[in-house]
Write an enzyme that holds these catalytic residues in place. Structure first.
Site, short mmCIF file in Angstrom:
data_model
loop_
_atom_site.label_atom_id
_atom_site.label_comp_id
_atom_site.label_asym_id
_atom_site.label_seq_id
_atom_site.Cartn_x
_atom_site.Cartn_y
_atom_site.Cartn_z
N HIS A 83 0.90 -1.25 -0.01
CA HIS A 83 0.07 0.19 -0.17
C HIS A 83 0.86 1.44 0.05
O HIS A 83 2.21 1.33 0.14
CB HIS A 83 -1.15 0.13 1.07
CG HIS A 83 -0.36 -0.09 2.41
ND1 HIS A 83 0.11 -1.08 3.25
CD2 HIS A 83 -0.22 1.05 3.53
CE1 HIS A 83 0.69 -0.77 4.19
NE2 HIS A 83 0.50 0.48 4.57
N HIS B 284 1.50 3.85 2.11
CA HIS B 284 2.46 4.33 3.03
C HIS B 284 3.74 4.40 2.83
O HIS B 284 4.39 3.25 2.23
CB HIS B 284 1.91 3.77 4.66
CG HIS B 284 0.53 4.31 5.09
ND1 HIS B 284 -0.21 3.43 5.90
CD2 HIS B 284 -0.27 5.21 4.73
CE1 HIS B 284 -1.10 4.18 6.20
NE2 HIS B 284 -1.45 5.42 5.58
N ASP C 257 6.32 4.09 4.72
CA ASP C 257 6.97 2.89 5.41
C ASP C 257 6.83 1.72 4.71
O ASP C 257 7.25 0.46 5.02
CB ASP C 257 6.68 2.82 6.94
CG ASP C 257 5.21 2.60 7.27
OD1 ASP C 257 4.34 2.92 6.15
OD2 ASP C 257 4.74 1.95 8.26
N HIS C 258 6.06 1.84 3.46
CA HIS C 258 6.01 0.47 2.78
C HIS C 258 6.48 0.84 1.48
O HIS C 258 6.70 -0.18 0.38
CB HIS C 258 4.44 0.06 2.63
CG HIS C 258 4.14 -0.64 4.09
ND1 HIS C 258 3.99 -1.83 4.28
CD2 HIS C 258 3.92 -0.11 5.34
CE1 HIS C 258 3.64 -2.06 5.40
NE2 HIS C 258 3.53 -0.94 6.05
N HIS D 48 -6.87 -1.62 5.17
CA HIS D 48 -5.99 -0.86 6.00
C HIS D 48 -6.14 0.68 5.33
O HIS D 48 -6.29 1.52 6.13
CB HIS D 48 -4.55 -1.13 5.98
CG HIS D 48 -3.60 -0.31 6.59
ND1 HIS D 48 -3.66 -0.06 7.83
CD2 HIS D 48 -2.43 0.39 6.25
CE1 HIS D 48 -2.64 0.89 8.13
NE2 HIS D 48 -2.11 1.18 7.15
N ASP E 118 -0.26 -4.29 5.81
CA ASP E 118 -1.05 -3.90 6.79
C ASP E 118 -2.31 -4.20 6.45
O ASP E 118 -2.86 -3.85 5.65
CB ASP E 118 -0.85 -2.35 7.20
CG ASP E 118 0.62 -1.99 7.68
OD1 ASP E 118 1.29 -2.98 7.86
OD2 ASP E 118 0.88 -0.80 7.77
N GLU F 195 1.53 -8.67 9.51
CA GLU F 195 2.06 -7.55 10.49
C GLU F 195 1.40 -7.76 12.00
O GLU F 195 0.63 -8.47 12.05
CB GLU F 195 1.34 -6.23 10.12
CG GLU F 195 -0.08 -6.21 9.96
CD GLU F 195 -0.60 -4.84 10.51
OE1 GLU F 195 0.01 -4.42 11.56
OE2 GLU F 195 -1.77 -4.41 10.41
N HIS G 5 6.74 -6.38 11.33
CA HIS G 5 6.05 -5.01 11.53
C HIS G 5 5.29 -5.00 12.83
O HIS G 5 4.19 -5.03 13.02
CB HIS G 5 4.99 -4.87 10.47
CG HIS G 5 4.69 -3.52 10.36
ND1 HIS G 5 3.82 -2.95 11.09
CD2 HIS G 5 4.74 -2.65 9.22
CE1 HIS G 5 3.48 -1.59 10.53
NE2 HIS G 5 4.29 -1.40 9.67
#
Lengths: 595, 969
Positions: A68, A70, A72-73, A157, A178, A203, A414
């Site tokens: 996705h 975000h 951090d991904h 998410h 996530d 996660e 995660h």
């Protein structure tokens, strides 16, 4: 034994910088390519030198999958593909592909333009990187190459978040990214079918939390906003532009609609308008209610929520303002906060977690006097509320997903190590499957027990089916006779006749014989007849035949009688049976005859 | 232009029917019956290839076949079947056989043998499956033939081992529909009862297929078992384990059927004991099943979730311990126990602190949890409803809410527990769910008392913009018990706010306060001074009597005062005056009070409040006596008879006003008697002895009377519900008399006579069964003379009619058990407003209409709105079916908008709005006593009685000021 290896480069016993390497069936796959928000040096990106010391990654990776948008991904994606060098396919869902570059660009602007860093990826690099992306649809099986296939499932998410099922031959891995098992106002719940993967990589952000019902929190939130509005106060909601912000907007929008409220709601512009645009487009990725009603009205075409202008903050009367960023550390939200902090009728609602050191964190901890730049102090008189709206699965949700997918092994990423430890124990206890939680750079190896496909000739199958009694209990294993031929990498199960024909061999019959001596004064024919009648009386339920050529046949066992040359009273009984009888069920019969 | 525009506007917004109808001559149709079988045979022989044959069969299938020719058709089809090589054609034939054997009046036992024979030669699996389906149809058509059943079951058993799933499916279906538990099925060669070894009963055969490799067959097996259960056979308990195993099947339809199966078993053997695996404990089967089904509420497929949630609601025997687990959700954060928001709210309330969690760390986790005790996958029923109520799909949520309702109604302690969850559902995103949960809460509200914080959340919904939600909530508040006086105050405050925001809710809010007051008199008492703003020393200004909010407060106080005699002492003078006013104007909301020193009011009230159940009986008796008295009318002189009728009518009308239960019956009788009176007056004029055409004056009054009687009879027939055919016959009889009178009075013409005779005939046909009761009546005499009448000349006919009319006596009216008059009250618009509704002429304006209808059957089709303009124009508007709601039995609510338009006026003027009840004599069930076969229905329709359509106004007209202004140029 074939193995699946999983190595986290980020997100191993850690939150942030998700990046997991999986090698399965000779294929190497990178799952997510995120960055760490907490660092500003090299540690912010995953250590790609783990894969190769020098040169490009293309040769070592078969594909990259982003779950996705975000950061951090997906934050390290341009760095990896353009600066380290990767030209292979990158997979992500349509909404992710649409929103990801906006966030990357925003992130780049902040780091390069504001903080003045050099040696960072450029806008052009983001564009080039996005050109390598192949979009995925939900539940669409995509063949990466001849052997590797991937399939995306809904993760709930954020808009476009997906779980991926990766399959090579009969081995498979599911990576959840996530996900959220409880639906919210704009997204549905994660769902996966019973795909029984070898490893489920999940996660575990909320490994030790079981959350209260969403409804209570929503109701509280709405009640607080409503009360404040009725008092004539102004409500500030600091948010990050994407994700929760949309959920809260929908929540307020429907509430305004339901309750017939007139106070204006504003949304500070910028990123958000673009993002809302994408939310409007990707209606199929939202929850049941929005999907069903968008024909009459797209829920993201807000009726009550208008764009915010700086001058509105001084307008009299009640209003609600969504402003970025979410932790009150800079930007518009801070400006508005300063303006409104002095009036106790006003209210600020923090919808998420705040990092230590930010104003958000300070006021949440009850600080009533804030020191601003230039030695000025700010009296905080307005009410401060905290509402947690988080979209990760809690411990129950994780267990629920495991129950849905029925994996053979479990791997947690995660999350924090201590929390994982607890969940690991629970998983092993409840499902009695192995659970792993590798740290960054640590490799977990799981041996698989793949089934080997064998072609079987239809005739043989039908023949065996006809032999083997009535149809029910198909799950019981059943033995069958056939010949396994291994030829040029393929396995075939055929009937023995056909095997002989194919291999050009002659058929040989194996018969076992034995002689039994009897003392019997009768003639040969009489003896045989006596044996025949005796057998008939003893062996009920077997076919016993007396053939005119002087033999008795019991099923497939042949009995002959001849007198011995020396003594006519001594009869020699010749028994002959085939190989099948030797091992088959007829051995008892043989015993009877012999005794 | 304006006129043209107006026309267009009407076309687009509403259906407007001008009242005068032009009669269009009806076209008559006659259907011929061609010989089906012959045509089919020829077609099939003509067919050269399979596609053609299929085409013919498809065409054939579109038309129905008469019962008598079915067998012939079947023979032809079978003949063709044996010849046919193509699978698809055979399949179609097989399906046609099934279709044909469903024909009414055809007994399919003659084709059973053929169908079974075809089975044994069939190679194609699909055709086989279809043939079995045909057998299933035949089997269900012939339920009382055990021999046939046994044969079919054996056929099914033989084919069970087929490799094609469809065949197995159909076999299982056959077994399910026809198999008997007590009659064992053997293998074909053994026959029933011959050997013990091969004998197995249907249940164990079916349960073997619970483990089939094909999910569709597994589903069919479960369904077949359920079918057996539905047919009243006792399912063995052994199946329970197998069914439970199927709950974890990979396929949703199997899981869904398994849920049902487990439920059925739990209902059959609730008390038997099953062991818990991996421990040596044992629990009741119903508890075990409940736990397992609760588990399915978090299934991956929403269909299964709905099924499971629904099923939970009907498992009432479950132990309370298990039941309460369904609402359990232990919260934790970082391995520390956390309290739920519900618990926190409760605690806050208990501690007396008045503030809700405004602190960040309010929900901070408390004690540390032992990791071993935390149960993440709750075994059993844990948190099933918590999951169900939070589900993504609203279908699941609704099912869960309903299940909660059922369970809570049977267990007060559970009701108490689920309260918080239900209140949470008031905030759902889908209105249907919100509405449902409000209704549910109302249903269980007898068990519960709301706490203040709970009431607070409930009341928050009062501001909802949806009228349905608000009214449902008012209804809920009517039945709610609250615990403290603060609650009452809170509720009143919120209701007043609601009233302020949505003034149209006035009636609903008042009603709500009425119940709130009468339920909690002791809680209202301490609030009275504050509510009425009285002051110990000072006189406070008298509040405005027209203020709806003030009326609302008074309604609350007066209703509380009814059972709290000390309260009136707290009233100030004007309160008493207001009481008298409200008692008169809103008597349904304000109860009679025993006020000190107000004898007059008291006396008057006692009359109203006096009649109890006993008086209903006496009223009934009175009604009956009046009717009996009327029946003696024959013996009286003409004038005496008229006086008696007059008197009785007056009595009945007064009775109807006094006794609401009997209003319908009394009105009905009064109207009937009025008809009789009119008839009598018309006939008993002395002038009748003269030659008819000579007296014109007489003619006028009598004609008017006849016309009026006709109208009254339509009212009698269609405005009252609960009529039996006896009464309908009586009404028709009066109508016939009126028609005869008309005939006598008007010019004599052959066609009129013919029509009258047709009327008589149709009367005879319709009320054949009632004729014995009509002895010595007008019709009776007419029917005697019928042969003579039909042949005689018009003049002669008139003479006969005249004498018969005069000789025939009054028909005794017998009252049915329950008779109700359809009534309608327009609540909105009230007709009180002096401000005209202004709009530009030629354009439209929408007028909101809110009305309650009582005892109206099928209002969607019969109720219309009529708008009468001052210039005599009238429009009839059909409201949309969606505008009708049904708040209670025999009660409907119409909330709609009508569009008005007119050309410009110089000053505002009033239009009248009223509700009409449309009727059509052909729509009554009596005219077509039974639905006949499709082919004959057209012919059998009574052609003589042309449908009479019309409308009856059944509400008071409301006047609305409107003012169309000329458009500004």
């Amino acid at each position: 034994m074939p193995e699946i290896k999983v190595t986290p480069l980020g997100a191993g016993q850690d939150v942030g910088r998700s990046c997991i390497l999986v090698s399965i069936g000779g294929k190497n796959i990178m799952l997510d390519c995120g960055m760490h928000m907490g660092y500003n040096d090299d540690r912010r990106f995953p250590d790609f030198s783990y894969i190769t010391q020098n040169g490009r990654l293309t040769d070592f990776l078969d594909c990259v999958i982003i779950s996705h948008f975000h950061l951090d991904h997906c934050g390290a994606l341009p760095y990896m593909s353009e600066m380290v060098g990767y030209d292979g396919p990158i997979y992500m869902t349509h909404p992710t592909k649409a929103i990801c570059p906006i966030l990357l660009e925003d992130f780049r602007k902040i780091t390069v333009d504001k903080k003045g860093e050099t040696n960072f990826f450029t806008s052009q690099m983001i564009k080039d990187c996005m050109k390598k992306v192949i979009p995925l649809n939900l539940h669409q099986t995509v063949q990466v190459d001849d052997e590797l296939e991937i399939k995306a499932y809904y993760a709930g998410h954020v808009l476009g978040a997906a779980m991926v099922h990766i399959k090579v031959g009969s081995e498979s891995v599911v990576y959840t990214g996530d996900y959220n098992m409880t639906p919210d106002r704009h997204l549905g719940a994660a769902w996966i079918d019973k795909c029984r993967p070898d490893i489920l990589i999940s996660e575990s952000t909320y490994a030790t939390t079981i959350r209260d019902s969403k409804r209570c929190r929503e109701r509280d939130f709405l009640k607080k906003v409503h009360e404040s509005i009725e008092r004539g106060g102004k409500v500030l909601i600091p948010v990050f532009a994407l994700g929760r912000a949309q959920e809260l907007c929908i929540l307020l929008e429907t509430f305004w609609e339901r309750m017939n409220l007139k106070a204006p709601i504003y949304f500070s512009t910028g990123l958000t308008e673009k993002a809302n645009h994408y939310y409007k487009l990707f209606i199929t990725w939202t929850n049941q209610k929005i999907r069903k009603t968008f024909v009459q009205r797209n829920m993201f075409e807000f009726k009550h929520i208008k764009a915010f202008d700086r001058s509105y903050a001084d307008n009299p009367g009640p209003m609600v303002v969504f402003a970025t960023p979410g932790m009150l550390h800079a930007g518009q939200s801070l400006q508005i906060f300063k303006k409104w902090a002095g009036n106790e009728k006003n209210m600020v609602i923090m919808p998420g977690y705040c990092v230590q050191g930010t104003i958000g964190h300070k006021i949440l901890n009850g600080q009533r006097k804030l020191e601003m730049e230039g030695r000025a102090t700010l009296d905080v008189k307005l009410q401060v509320e905290y509402m947690s709206f988080s979209a990760h699965a809690d411990a129950k949700g994780i267990m629920q997903l495991i129950r849905m997918a029925e994996p053979r092994n479990m791997l947690l990423v995660h999350g924090e190590a201590v929390k994982m430890e607890f969940l690991k124990g629970k998983i092993e206890q409840e499902f009695s499957i192995d659970c792993y939680m590798p740290a960054n750079g640590e490799t977990t190896t799981v041996t698989t027990n793949p089934s080997v496909p064998v072609d079987i000739s239809l005739n043989l199958l039908k023949r065996e089916m006809a032999l083997g009694g009535p149809l029910p209990d198909p799950k019981k294993p059943r033995t069958m006779h056939g010949t396994l031929i291994m030829k040029e990498n393929s396995l075939k199960l055929v009937s023995s006749e056909q095997a002989l024909k194919e291999l050009g061999l002659n058929e040989h019959q194996l018969r076992f014989t034995c002689h039994v001596q009897l003392q019997d004064p009768h003639s040969d024919a009489d003896t045989l007849h006596r044996i025949y009648t005796h057998l008939k009386s003893v062996l009920k339920g077997y076919t016993i035949q007396h053939l005119p050529d002087g033999t008795v046949i019991v099923e497939s066992i042949v009995i002959k009688v001849s007198s011995s040359t020396e003594d006519s009273n001594t009869k020699v009984l010749l028994l002959s049976w085939s190989y099948q009888v030797q091992i088959g069920p007829h051995s008892t019969l043989k015993k009877v005859i012999v005794t | 232009m304006a006129a043209h525009l107006k026309k267009r506007v009407y076309e687009e917004f509403s259906k407007v029917v001008q009242i005068p109808h032009e009669e269009t001559p009806a076209k008559k149709l006659r259907l011929s019956k061609p010989s089906k079988s012959a045509a089919l045979h020829i077609d099939l022989c003509k067919a050269t290839n399979s596609t053609d044959a299929l085409q013919y069969l498809l065409q054939f299938a579109r038309k129905p076949v008469e019962a008598e020719s079915v067998e012939g058709v079947v023979r032809i089809l079978l003949e063709h079947y044996y010849k046919e090589t193509d699978n698809s054609v055979r399949l179609k034939i097989a399906s046609l056989l099934g279709l044909l054997s469903k024909t009414q009046g055809f007994s399919p036992d003659c084709i059973v043998d053929d169908a079974i024979n075809t089975l044994s030669n069939e190679k194609s699996h699909q055709v086989l499956a279809q043939l079995l389906d045909t057998l299933l149809v035949i089997g269900t058509q012939l339920p009382e033939s055990p021999a046939l059943r046994l044969r079919l079951v054996e056929v099914a058993y033989k084919h069970l081992s087929d490799t094609y799933f469809g065949v197995r499916n159909k076999c299982l279906q056959l077994l399910g529909c026809l198999g008997m538990v007590d009659a064992p099925v053997g293998k074909e060669n053994e026959g029933p009862g011959t050997s013990l070894g091969g004998l197995r009963d249907v249940q164990s055969i079916i349960s073997d297929y619970f483990g089939d490799q094909d999910p569709r067959v597994r589903t069919a097996a479960l369904k077949a078992m359920l079918q057996l259960h539905e047919r009243g056979m006792k399912i063995h308990q052994i199946i329970y384990d197998q069914a439970c195993r199927l709950l974890t099947d990979d396929y949703e339809q199997v899981r869904s059927a398994a849920v049902q199966m487990v439920w059925v078993l739990s209902q059959l053997y609730p008390e038997s004991i099953v062991p818990i695996p991996s421990s040596n404990e044992e629990i009741r089967l119903v508890d075990d099943a409940f736990g397992k089904i609760s588990h399915m509420v978090s299934d991956g497929s929403w269909m299964v979730r709905v099924q499971a949630a629904k099923t939970l609601g009907s498992m009432l025997q479950v132990s309370p311990h298990f039941l309460e687990q369904t609402l359990d959700k232990k919260l934790m954060s970082d391995l520390r126990r956390k309290r739920t928001a519900h618990e926190r709210a409760k605690e806050l309330f208990a501690s007396g602190e008045f503030s809700s969690g405004r602190k960040w760390a309010d929900d901070a986790p408390k004690e540390k949890l032992d990791t071993n005790t935390v149960n993440l996958i709750a075994s059993g029923a844990c948190g099933a409803f918590v999951h169900g109520l939070e589900d993504e799909m609203f279908e699941v949520r609704i099912a869960a809410v309903e299940a909660l309702c059922h369970l809570a109604r049977s267990s007060p302690s559970f009701a108490e527990k689920c309260l918080d969850f239900l209140v949470d559902m008031f905030n759902d995103e889908i209105e249907e769910v919100r509405l449902q949960s409000i209704h549910v809460l109302r249903e269980i509200s007898t068990h519960i008392t709301l706490r203040e914080d709970q009431l607070d959340t409930v009341l928050a919904v009062l501001e909802d913009s949806s009228r349905d939600i608000r009214e449902a909530l008012h209804e809920l508040l009517c039945y709610t018990n609250v615990s403290t006086k603060e609650c009452i105050q809170l509720a009143l405050l919120e209701l007043l706010k609601n009233l302020n925001k949505y003034p149209t809710d006035r009636n609903s809010v008042w009603k709500c306060l009425k119940f709130l007051g009468s339920r909690h008199p002791t809680l209202v008492l301490p609030l009275v001074p504050e509510l009425l703003s009285t002051h110990p020393y000072f006189d406070t200004p008298e509040p405005d009597m027209d203020d709806p909010a003030y009326i609302a407060v008074l309604v609350l106080v007066f209703n509380a005062a009814k059972s709290c005699p000390t309260m009136p002492a707290l009233f100030s003078d004007h309160t008493f005056r207001h009481y008298a006013y409200l008692r008169d104007s809103l008597s349904h909301l304000v109860p009679p009070l025993r006020l000190p020193g107000r004898k007059q009011v008291y006396g008057l009230d006692s009359v109203d409040s006096g009649p109890g159940s006993g008086s209903v009986e006496s009223a009934q008796l009175f009604l009956q006596q009046s009717l009996n008295r009327v029946s003696t009318i024959q013996n009286l002189e003409a004038s005496g008879a008229q006086d008696l009728l007059d008197l009785t009518i007056r009595d009945l009308q007064r009775l109807g006003e006094l006794q609401t239960e009997l209003a319908g019956a009394a009105d009905f009788c009064a109207t009937y008697l009025r008809c009789q009176l009119l008839l009598m007056k018309a006939l008993q004029e002395k002038l009748w002895n003269m030659a008819v055409p000579l007296c014109l004056k007489q003619n006028v009054t009598a004609t008017a009377a006849a016309q009026q009687i006709l109208e009254e009879t339509y009212k009698l027939e269609f405005l009252y519900s609960g009529l039996e055919s006896r009464q309908v016959a009586t009404i028709h009889h009066v109508r016939l008399q009126a028609k005869a009178l008309q005939l006598v009075l008007t010019s004599v013409h052959t066609s009129h006579c013919e029509r009258f005779l047709q009327d008589v005939e149709s009367f005879q046909r319709l009320f054949l069964t009632e004729l014995p009761h009509l002895q010595d009546s007008f019709v009776d005499k007419l029917l005697e003379l019928m042969p003579r009448l039909s042949s005689c000349k018009p003049v002669e006919l008139v003479k006969i009619l005249q004498t018969t009319l005069r000789q025939s006596g009054l028909l005794q009216l017998r009252l049915p058990e329950q008779i109700h008059r359809a009534t309608a009250t327009i609540i909105e618009p009230t007709g009180e407003s002096d401000n005209p509704l202004r709009f530009t002429s030629g354009l439209v304006v929408a007028l909101d209409i809110d009305a309650t209808l009582e005892h109206v059957q099928d209002p969607q089709n019969t109720v219309k709105v009529q708008v009468l303009y001052p210039d005599g124009q009238s429009h009839v508007i059909h409201p949309k079916p969606g505008d009708f709601r049904k708040p209670g039995p025999h009660r409907h609510r119409l909330i709609t908008q009508v569009y008005l338009s007119h050309t410009a006026w110089t000053e505002p003027s009033q239009i009248e709005v009223r509700l009409l009840l449309a009727y059509s004599s052909s729509s009554t069930s009596l005219t077509s006593p039974s639905k006949l076969g499709w082919s004959e229905s057209l012919e059998s329709l009574p052609a003589a009685e042309a449908a009479v359509e019309g409308t009856i106004p059944f509400s008071k007209a409301v006047k609305v000021f409107i003012m169309p202004k000329p458009a500004r140029r």
